[in-house]
Design a protein around this motif. Structure first.
Motif, PDB file in Angstrom:
ATOM      1  N   GLN A 146     -28.955  -1.842  16.323  1.00  0.00           N
ATOM      2  CA  GLN A 146     -28.682  -2.437  17.629  1.00  0.00           C
ATOM      3  C   GLN A 146     -27.282  -2.041  18.107  1.00  0.00           C
ATOM      4  OE1 GLN A 146     -29.476  -6.579  16.898  1.00  0.00           O
ATOM      5  NE2 GLN A 146     -31.694  -6.285  16.980  1.00  0.00           N
ATOM      6  N   LEU A 147     -26.322  -2.047  17.204  1.00  0.00           N
ATOM      7  CA  LEU A 147     -24.972  -1.593  17.564  1.00  0.00           C
ATOM      8  C   LEU A 147     -24.994  -0.129  17.997  1.00  0.00           C
ATOM      9  CD1 LEU A 147     -22.846  -3.254  14.754  1.00  0.00           C
ATOM     10  CD2 LEU A 147     -22.596  -3.638  17.218  1.00  0.00           C
ATOM     11  N   TYR A 148     -25.726   0.692  17.261  1.00  0.00           N
ATOM     12  CA  TYR A 148     -25.856   2.105  17.594  1.00  0.00           C
ATOM     13  C   TYR A 148     -26.453   2.263  18.995  1.00  0.00           C
ATOM     14  CZ  TYR A 148     -27.130   7.036  16.982  1.00  0.00           C
ATOM     15  OH  TYR A 148     -27.248   8.401  17.116  1.00  0.00           O
ATOM     16  N   PHE A 149     -27.502   1.482  19.275  1.00  0.00           N
ATOM     17  CA  PHE A 149     -28.169   1.553  20.573  1.00  0.00           C
ATOM     18  C   PHE A 149     -27.211   1.177  21.704  1.00  0.00           C
ATOM     19  CE2 PHE A 149     -30.928   0.088  23.994  1.00  0.00           C
ATOM     20  CZ  PHE A 149     -31.817   1.146  24.089  1.00  0.00           C
ATOM     21  N   VAL A 150     -26.371   0.187  21.464  1.00  0.00           N
ATOM     22  CA  VAL A 150     -25.391  -0.215  22.477  1.00  0.00           C
ATOM     23  C   VAL A 150     -24.423   0.936  22.754  1.00  0.00           C
ATOM     24  CG1 VAL A 150     -23.447  -1.764  22.926  1.00  0.00           C
ATOM     25  CG2 VAL A 150     -25.585  -2.690  22.053  1.00  0.00           C
ATOM     26  N   LEU A 151     -23.936   1.592  21.705  1.00  0.00           N
ATOM     27  CA  LEU A 151     -23.025   2.722  21.908  1.00  0.00           C
ATOM     28  C   LEU A 151     -23.741   3.880  22.600  1.00  0.00           C
ATOM     29  CD1 LEU A 151     -20.921   2.834  18.629  1.00  0.00           C
ATOM     30  CD2 LEU A 151     -20.296   1.887  20.865  1.00  0.00           C
ATOM     31  N   GLN A 152     -24.973   4.110  22.227  1.00  0.00           N
ATOM     32  CA  GLN A 152     -25.772   5.148  22.867  1.00  0.00           C
ATOM     33  C   GLN A 152     -25.888   4.865  24.362  1.00  0.00           C
ATOM     34  OE1 GLN A 152     -29.655   6.180  21.016  1.00  0.00           O
ATOM     35  NE2 GLN A 152     -30.509   5.328  22.898  1.00  0.00           N
ATOM     36  N   THR A 153     -26.149   3.620  24.696  1.00  0.00           N
ATOM     37  CA  THR A 153     -26.245   3.221  26.103  1.00  0.00           C
ATOM     38  C   THR A 153     -24.929   3.467  26.813  1.00  0.00           C
ATOM     39  OG1 THR A 153     -27.916   1.572  25.559  1.00  0.00           O
ATOM     40  CG2 THR A 153     -26.736   1.277  27.651  1.00  0.00           C
ATOM     41  N   GLN A 154     -23.843   3.181  26.132  1.00  0.00           N
ATOM     42  CA  GLN A 154     -22.526   3.392  26.726  1.00  0.00           C
ATOM     43  C   GLN A 154     -22.322   4.864  27.082  1.00  0.00           C
ATOM     44  OE1 GLN A 154     -19.249   2.006  24.378  1.00  0.00           O
ATOM     45  NE2 GLN A 154     -17.794   2.287  26.019  1.00  0.00           N
ATOM     46  N   LEU A 155     -22.784   5.759  26.241  1.00  0.00           N
ATOM     47  CA  LEU A 155     -22.642   7.189  26.527  1.00  0.00           C
ATOM     48  C   LEU A 155     -23.610   7.671  27.602  1.00  0.00           C
ATOM     49  CD1 LEU A 155     -22.154   8.913  23.057  1.00  0.00           C
ATOM     50  CD2 LEU A 155     -20.462   8.544  24.846  1.00  0.00           C
ATOM     51  N   MET A 156     -24.814   7.133  27.601  1.00  0.00           N
ATOM     52  CA  MET A 156     -25.865   7.652  28.476  1.00  0.00           C
ATOM     53  C   MET A 156     -25.848   7.058  29.874  1.00  0.00           C
ATOM     54  SD  MET A 156     -28.915   7.801  25.654  1.00  0.00           S
ATOM     55  CE  MET A 156     -30.202   8.335  26.767  1.00  0.00           C
ATOM     56  N   GLU A 157     -25.352   5.851  30.022  1.00  0.00           N
ATOM     57  CA  GLU A 157     -25.394   5.176  31.321  1.00  0.00           C
ATOM     58  C   GLU A 157     -23.994   4.706  31.696  1.00  0.00           C
ATOM     59  OE1 GLU A 157     -28.519   2.266  31.622  1.00  0.00           O
ATOM     60  OE2 GLU A 157     -29.755   3.393  30.207  1.00  0.00           O
TER      61      GLU A 157
END
Length: 133
Positions: free
Chosen positions: A52-63
């Protein structure tokens, strides 16, 4: 920076999704935020605290629009995860990821989190075994 993509592979570049039809090499001539398809997890794969933490960081980069909210979520979720894991290598790794995020090195923080996935899986398996006994 040279990026080599396989046929059909996706690249997430500055919020855009690019899909190549055949094997391609792209050269980025300036600073850009990108993720290769192999580094992206889908929402249904974000089924553990570290994922979930990884997904949040991924979202930060993508959006980019979501970036400030994603950063706040990461900080809060990371603190809660460190508390839940207590001491040990997972908590130490989370502190390292926090430092990387704080210095703006999001991709490196994601790499740190990916490295912790096996430890998390082992801890969760041990906990499930203890609860079953």
């Amino acid at each position: 920076m040279l990026l080599k993509l396989r046929a059909g592979e996706k690249l997430y570049l500055n919020g855009a999704v690019i899909k190549v039809e055949r094997k391609s090499t792209l050269e980025l001539l300036n600073d850009a935020t990108f993720l290769l398809e192999a580094h992206v997890i889908q929402p249904e794969e974000a089924n553990t605290p570290l994922r979930q933490l990884y997904f949040v960081l991924q979202t930060q980069l993508m959006e980019r629009e979501a970036s400030p909210l994603a950063l706040r979520m990461f900080i809060d979720m990371s603190a809660a995860s460190r508390a839940a894991f207590g001491g040990g290598p997972v908590s130490d790794g989370l502190r390292g990821a926090d430092d990387l995020v704080e210095s703006g090195r999001i991709f490196e923080a994601m790499k740190t989190l990916r490295g912790l996935f096996p430890l998390e899986a082992e801890l969760m398996k041990d906990k499930a075994s203890a609860n079953a006994a």
